[in-house]
Design a protein around this motif. Structure first.
Motif, PDB file in Angstrom:
ATOM      1  N   ALA A 213      37.072  45.259  44.653  1.00 52.96           N
ATOM      2  CA  ALA A 213      35.823  44.626  44.233  1.00 52.96           C
ATOM      3  C   ALA A 213      35.838  43.196  44.734  1.00 52.96           C
ATOM      4  CB  ALA A 213      35.703  44.635  42.711  1.00 52.96           C
ATOM      5  N   VAL A 214      34.655  42.655  44.977  1.00 52.04           N
ATOM      6  CA  VAL A 214      34.582  41.260  45.395  1.00 52.04           C
ATOM      7  C   VAL A 214      33.663  40.480  44.480  1.00 52.04           C
ATOM      8  CG1 VAL A 214      35.174  41.453  47.829  1.00 52.04           C
ATOM      9  CG2 VAL A 214      32.835  41.884  47.104  1.00 52.04           C
ATOM     10  N   GLY A 215      33.940  39.187  44.370  1.00 52.42           N
ATOM     11  CA  GLY A 215      33.122  38.298  43.544  1.00 52.42           C
ATOM     12  C   GLY A 215      34.004  37.578  42.561  1.00 52.42           C
TER      13      GLY A 215
ATOM     14  N   PRO B  31      29.239  31.645  44.862  1.00 56.93           N
ATOM     15  CA  PRO B  31      27.982  32.297  44.465  1.00 56.93           C
ATOM     16  C   PRO B  31      27.987  33.782  44.846  1.00 56.93           C
ATOM     17  CG  PRO B  31      27.549  30.228  45.626  1.00 56.93           C
ATOM     18  CD  PRO B  31      29.029  30.474  45.723  1.00 56.93           C
ATOM     19  N   ASP B  32      27.468  34.629  43.937  1.00 58.24           N
ATOM     20  CA  ASP B  32      27.512  36.071  44.157  1.00 58.24           C
ATOM     21  C   ASP B  32      26.805  36.512  45.437  1.00 58.24           C
ATOM     22  OD1 ASP B  32      29.081  36.648  42.007  1.00 58.24           O
ATOM     23  OD2 ASP B  32      27.425  37.184  40.670  1.00 58.24           O
ATOM     24  N   HIS B  33      25.722  35.822  45.816  1.00 53.90           N
ATOM     25  CA  HIS B  33      25.032  36.287  47.025  1.00 53.90           C
ATOM     26  C   HIS B  33      25.881  36.021  48.270  1.00 53.90           C
ATOM     27  CE1 HIS B  33      23.651  32.050  46.910  1.00 53.90           C
ATOM     28  NE2 HIS B  33      23.557  32.162  48.217  1.00 53.90           N
TER      29      HIS B  33
ATOM     30  N   HIS C 177      32.203  49.333  39.946  1.00 55.09           N
ATOM     31  CA  HIS C 177      32.246  48.147  39.097  1.00 55.09           C
ATOM     32  C   HIS C 177      32.585  46.906  39.925  1.00 55.09           C
ATOM     33  CE1 HIS C 177      36.640  48.055  39.283  1.00 55.09           C
ATOM     34  NE2 HIS C 177      36.694  49.324  38.905  1.00 55.09           N
ATOM     35  N   GLY C 178      32.395  45.732  39.314  1.00 58.31           N
ATOM     36  CA  GLY C 178      32.701  44.484  39.990  1.00 58.31           C
ATOM     37  C   GLY C 178      34.138  44.053  39.733  1.00 58.31           C
ATOM     38  N   SER C 179      34.389  42.760  39.927  1.00 66.15           N
ATOM     39  CA  SER C 179      35.756  42.240  39.854  1.00 66.15           C
ATOM     40  C   SER C 179      36.173  41.888  38.424  1.00 66.15           C
ATOM     41  CB  SER C 179      35.862  41.016  40.749  1.00 66.15           C
ATOM     42  OG  SER C 179      34.879  40.077  40.347  1.00 66.15           O
ATOM     43  N   ALA C 180      35.269  42.065  37.476  1.00 63.88           N
ATOM     44  CA  ALA C 180      35.563  41.870  36.042  1.00 63.88           C
ATOM     45  C   ALA C 180      36.453  40.664  35.768  1.00 63.88           C
ATOM     46  CB  ALA C 180      36.179  43.147  35.457  1.00 63.88           C
ATOM     47  N   PRO C 181      35.999  39.447  36.104  1.00 59.29           N
ATOM     48  CA  PRO C 181      36.844  38.263  35.892  1.00 59.29           C
ATOM     49  C   PRO C 181      37.298  38.125  34.442  1.00 59.29           C
ATOM     50  CG  PRO C 181      34.769  37.679  36.995  1.00 59.29           C
ATOM     51  CD  PRO C 181      34.672  39.127  36.656  1.00 59.29           C
ATOM     52  N   ASP C 182      36.505  38.676  33.516  1.00 61.10           N
ATOM     53  CA  ASP C 182      36.858  38.538  32.087  1.00 61.10           C
ATOM     54  C   ASP C 182      38.157  39.249  31.715  1.00 61.10           C
ATOM     55  OD1 ASP C 182      35.347  40.856  32.688  1.00 61.10           O
ATOM     56  OD2 ASP C 182      34.701  41.128  30.610  1.00 61.10           O
ATOM     57  N   ILE C 183      38.557  40.241  32.502  1.00 59.44           N
ATOM     58  CA  ILE C 183      39.794  40.954  32.144  1.00 59.44           C
ATOM     59  C   ILE C 183      40.815  40.934  33.285  1.00 59.44           C
ATOM     60  CG2 ILE C 183      38.668  42.482  30.458  1.00 59.44           C
ATOM     61  CD1 ILE C 183      38.878  44.709  32.678  1.00 59.44           C
TER      62      ILE C 183
ATOM     63  N   ALA D 273      42.575  46.824  33.301  1.00 61.19           N
ATOM     64  CA  ALA D 273      41.429  47.430  33.990  1.00 61.19           C
ATOM     65  C   ALA D 273      41.656  48.926  34.149  1.00 61.19           C
ATOM     66  CB  ALA D 273      41.258  46.787  35.361  1.00 61.19           C
ATOM     67  N   ASN D 274      40.591  49.665  34.012  1.00 68.12           N
ATOM     68  CA  ASN D 274      40.664  51.117  34.165  1.00 68.12           C
ATOM     69  C   ASN D 274      40.713  51.473  35.663  1.00 68.12           C
ATOM     70  OD1 ASN D 274      40.349  53.853  34.032  1.00 68.12           O
ATOM     71  ND2 ASN D 274      38.654  53.799  32.572  1.00 68.12           N
ATOM     72  N   PRO D 275      41.749  52.137  36.120  1.00 68.74           N
ATOM     73  CA  PRO D 275      41.828  52.473  37.543  1.00 68.74           C
ATOM     74  C   PRO D 275      41.148  53.797  37.887  1.00 68.74           C
ATOM     75  CG  PRO D 275      43.867  53.116  36.481  1.00 68.74           C
ATOM     76  CD  PRO D 275      42.969  52.557  35.393  1.00 68.74           C
TER      77      PRO D 275
HETATM   78  P1  NAI Z   1      31.689  43.940  36.416  1.00 61.14           P
HETATM   79  O1  NAI Z   1      31.519  45.354  36.801  1.00 61.14           O
HETATM   80  O2  NAI Z   1      32.761  43.195  37.105  1.00 61.14           O
HETATM   81  O3  NAI Z   1      31.976  43.861  34.845  1.00 61.14           O
HETATM   82  C1  NAI Z   1      31.051  44.274  33.855  1.00 61.14           C
HETATM   83  C2  NAI Z   1      31.806  44.578  32.540  1.00 61.14           C
HETATM   84  O4  NAI Z   1      32.516  45.809  32.677  1.00 61.14           O
HETATM   85  C3  NAI Z   1      32.848  43.517  32.220  1.00 61.14           C
HETATM   86  O5  NAI Z   1      32.896  43.325  30.811  1.00 61.14           O
HETATM   87  C4  NAI Z   1      34.133  44.131  32.692  1.00 61.14           C
HETATM   88  O6  NAI Z   1      35.264  43.710  31.971  1.00 61.14           O
HETATM   89  C5  NAI Z   1      33.894  45.624  32.508  1.00 61.14           C
HETATM   90  N1  NAI Z   1      34.600  46.417  33.541  1.00 61.14           N
HETATM   91  C6  NAI Z   1      34.259  46.528  34.854  1.00 61.14           C
HETATM   92  N2  NAI Z   1      35.138  47.300  35.496  1.00 61.14           N
HETATM   93  C7  NAI Z   1      36.060  47.690  34.592  1.00 61.14           C
HETATM   94  C8  NAI Z   1      37.226  48.484  34.665  1.00 61.14           C
HETATM   95  N3  NAI Z   1      37.644  49.073  35.802  1.00 61.14           N
HETATM   96  N4  NAI Z   1      37.945  48.666  33.534  1.00 61.14           N
HETATM   97  C9  NAI Z   1      37.564  48.112  32.386  1.00 61.14           C
HETATM   98  N5  NAI Z   1      36.468  47.336  32.253  1.00 61.14           N
HETATM   99  C10 NAI Z   1      35.725  47.127  33.347  1.00 61.14           C
HETATM  100  O7  NAI Z   1      30.283  43.232  36.630  1.00 61.14           O
HETATM  101  P2  NAI Z   1      29.882  41.682  36.485  1.00 61.14           P
HETATM  102  O8  NAI Z   1      30.616  41.066  35.370  1.00 61.14           O
HETATM  103  O9  NAI Z   1      28.408  41.683  36.476  1.00 61.14           O
HETATM  104  O10 NAI Z   1      30.319  40.999  37.851  1.00 61.14           O
HETATM  105  C11 NAI Z   1      31.555  40.330  38.040  1.00 61.14           C
HETATM  106  C12 NAI Z   1      31.696  39.961  39.499  1.00 61.14           C
HETATM  107  O11 NAI Z   1      31.811  41.147  40.298  1.00 61.14           O
HETATM  108  C13 NAI Z   1      30.511  39.196  40.069  1.00 61.14           C
HETATM  109  O12 NAI Z   1      31.012  38.204  40.918  1.00 61.14           O
HETATM  110  C14 NAI Z   1      29.714  40.236  40.837  1.00 61.14           C
HETATM  111  O13 NAI Z   1      28.990  39.708  41.901  1.00 61.14           O
HETATM  112  C15 NAI Z   1      30.839  41.122  41.337  1.00 61.14           C
HETATM  113  N6  NAI Z   1      30.424  42.514  41.621  1.00 61.14           N
HETATM  114  C16 NAI Z   1      31.023  43.116  42.697  1.00 61.14           C
HETATM  115  C17 NAI Z   1      30.764  44.429  42.989  1.00 61.14           C
HETATM  116  C18 NAI Z   1      31.505  45.048  44.117  1.00 61.14           C
HETATM  117  O14 NAI Z   1      32.433  44.481  44.664  1.00 61.14           O
HETATM  118  N7  NAI Z   1      31.178  46.264  44.504  1.00 61.14           N
HETATM  119  C19 NAI Z   1      29.837  45.229  42.183  1.00 61.14           C
HETATM  120  C20 NAI Z   1      29.314  44.526  41.034  1.00 61.14           C
HETATM  121  C21 NAI Z   1      29.600  43.212  40.786  1.00 61.14           C
END
Ligand code: NAI
Ligand code: MG
Length: 354
Positions: free
Chosen positions: A75-77, A82-84, A280-286, A292-294
């Motif tokens: 995942a990237v971000g 900036p996300d864009h 999913h994205g890079s989930a910086p919060d975790i 993270a769920n693989p």
């Molecule tokens: P996110 O998908 O990273 O997270 C959304 C929520 O889901 C968060 O609370 C996160 O902890 C949880 N989550 C996501 N994947 C998980 C996993 N494998 N296991 C457990 N929990 C998981 O989306 P968010 O927060 O909107 O974006 C974070 C960053 O990721 C941003 O910079 C965004 O631009 C980027 N992004 C990148 C994508 C990609 O590389 N394909 C797709 C979506 C977002």
């Protein structure tokens, strides 16, 4: 011995944590099969790279990737970029440069996976999205006039070409025919009076080549409601870039959550590498905590195996995921468990061998 050369881009946040489990699982599959192996080459691209080098990937990145059979992306971000920029500088550049015009996203409720909908049977949620991945609303066409003045105006164009619409619809019709499923087109011809009227027209035209495939056509707003109320109505769905992006997140929500959802970016002609990723994205919060769920990445690995014509292994990976989910013992916190990311990967590896 068949060798699959894979470019691995772990990316940011939880990307590296989940992608290493995906590679671990693929290596085990190859070991057990004995007829093929994977050769992984890792590229350190992403936001950290950007902060050091001012770009998301090496200048000759696309050229270097072009020699691989597939790309495996985490995942990237990350906050601070900036996300864009992170999205356009890597993911969208790869999708476009390699003409990965099909985004294939399964929305299937696995055995043991949580579902927030009431009164649905597991087999009612079993669909696959064929999302247009090269143009449409994400073509990147537009302009920003009189910037930072009171007169500023922005234009973001939707780009729908006959070539682009026909090829995505043909891909979807072929898939529906092969799997003997219905095909639903999702659009918005009432409000988007150019692009989506055109989309609907081409859907009808291409459909005439496939009289054996049963079709339906819905407006995107109605389709989102139906996905929740009557998910069994959908089998194969073809839709535009933006609508597909949104509907597949809804799909992820009804089929086990973001921790399970995967997607493949495919160049069907195989002229360029295709790319496999969790959605999913890079989930910086975790990030960095091994929680993270693989499994979404493992599902993406299963899609990669299908793509390399190892379909039996692709199915087997999903079976093993279902066993792990049903048993419910070794799961990450998002699935109600206490296991680490690596423990879930190890569990998949060990069950594959049994
Ligand atoms: P996110 O998908 O990273 O997270 C959304 C929520 O889901 C968060 O609370 C996160 O902890 C949880 N989550 C996501 N994947 C998980 C996993 N494998 N296991 C457990 N929990 C998981 O989306 P968010 O927060 O909107 O974006 C974070 C960053 O990721 C941003 O910079 C965004 O631009 C980027 N992004 C990148 C994508 C990609 O590389 N394909 C797709 C979506 C977002
Ligand atoms: Mg998305």
């Amino acid at each position: 011995m068949q060798i699959h050369k894979i470019a691995v881009i772990p990316g940011d946040g939880i990307g590296p944590e989940v992608i290493s489990e995906g590679c671990k699982v693929l290596e085990q599959v190859a070991r057990l099969d004995g007829g093929f192996r994977f050769e992984f080459t890792t590229f350190p691209w992403g936001c950290e790279y950007y902060l050091k080098n001012g770009r998301m990937m090496a200048e000759d990145g696309i050229e270097r990737l072009s020699g691989f059979d597939a790309i495996f992306l985490g995942a990237v971000g990350f906050p601070g970029v900036p996300d864009h920029i992170s999205l356009w500088g890597l993911l969208l550049t790869i999708r476009k440069s390699f003409d990965q015009y099909v985004n294939l996203r399964p929305v299937k409720l696995l055995r043991g996976a949580p579902c927030p909908l009431k009164d649905v049977r597991r087999e009612d949620i079993d669909m696959v999205f064929v999302r247009e991945n090269s143009e449409g609303e994400y073509a990147g066409s537009g302009s920003w006039l009189y910037r930072d003045t009171p007169r500023e105006v922005v234009l973001q164009n939707g780009v729908f070409s006959r070539h682009g619409c026909e090829r995505i619809m043909r891909y979807a019709f072929e898939l529906a025919r092969r799997e003997q499923k219905t095909l639903t087109s999702v659009s918005k011809g009432n409000a988007l009076n150019y692009s989506m009227v055109f989309w609907d027209q081409i859907f009808a035209e291409v459909g005439r080549e496939y009289p054996d495939v049963k079709t339906a056509s819905y407006l995107v707003d109605a389709a989102s409601m139906m996905m929740v109320k009557r998910p069994e109505a959908f089998e194969v769905i073809v839709t535009s870039n933006l609508f597909g992006d949104i509907l597949t997140d809804l799909g992820a929500a009804i089929a086990g959550g973001l921790g399970l959802a995967a997607g493949a970016n495919i160049n069907p002609e195989r002229k360029y590498p295709s790319m496999f990723e969790p959605i999913h994205g890079s989930a910086p919060d975790i990030a960095g905590r091994q929680i993270a769920n693989p499994l979404a990445t493992v599902w993406a690995a299963s899609q990669m195996l299908d793509f390399f014509h190892h379909d039996a292994w692709g199915r087997r990976l999903l079976d093993v995921m279902e066993d792990v989910l049903t048993e419910g013992k070794i799961l990450t916190p998002d699935m109600g468990g206490t296991a680490t990311t690596a423990q879930v990967g190890d569990e998949i590896v060990s069950r594959l061998g049994r």
